[in-house]
Scaffold this motif. Structure first.
Motif: not given
Length: 138
Positions: A9-37
């Protein structure tokens, strides 16, 4: 879903303070044999170019007794995440977020420095006390 890092949560807040918009929390990557987060996905508008800059951020606290063990784990995760991002979201740049004290104490050592150079690892250094990003290392 895997457990969140204590600094999530601290890094999320720091990114927002730095001008970033959080688009994914978490960012899921779907692969044929599973998902990474990956912990976070974020973007911000680059006004001069009128395009989005997109990143993925893996957060590590380095609070375990062995920093080298945590580094091995973090590096392995980052390398795997980079491969998955290249396949699914090649425009995203992956950063490993680490606390300032860890960066100063551990990442200045020879093996982390050699590994950062060899694997072109990008770092986001944050200050947990002030909840800000201190440095982006490309």
């Amino acid at each position: 879903m895997s457990a969140r890092d204590i600094f999530h949560n601290l890094v999320r807040l720091a990114l927002q303070k730095d001008g970033w918009t959080i688009t994914h929390d978490p960012l899921s990557i779907d692969l044929a044999d599973g998902q990474l987060q990956i912990d976070l996905g974020a973007e911000r508008l680059i006004a001069a170019q009128k395009q989005d800059e997109r990143i993925a951020v893996e957060i590590k606290s380095f609070v375990a007794p062995s920093a080298i063990y945590e580094f091995h784990t973090a590096l392995g995760q980052c390398l795997n995440y980079r491969v998955a991002l290249k396949l699914k979201e090649p425009e995203r740049i992956l950063y490993l977020a680490v606390p300032l004290e860890t960066y100063e104490d551990f990442f200045s050592r020879q093996l982390p420095q050699l590994s950062i150079h060899e694997y072109q690892l990008k770092l986001l250094v944050f200050d947990p006390e002030n909840e800000v990003i201190v440095q982006w290392i490309n």
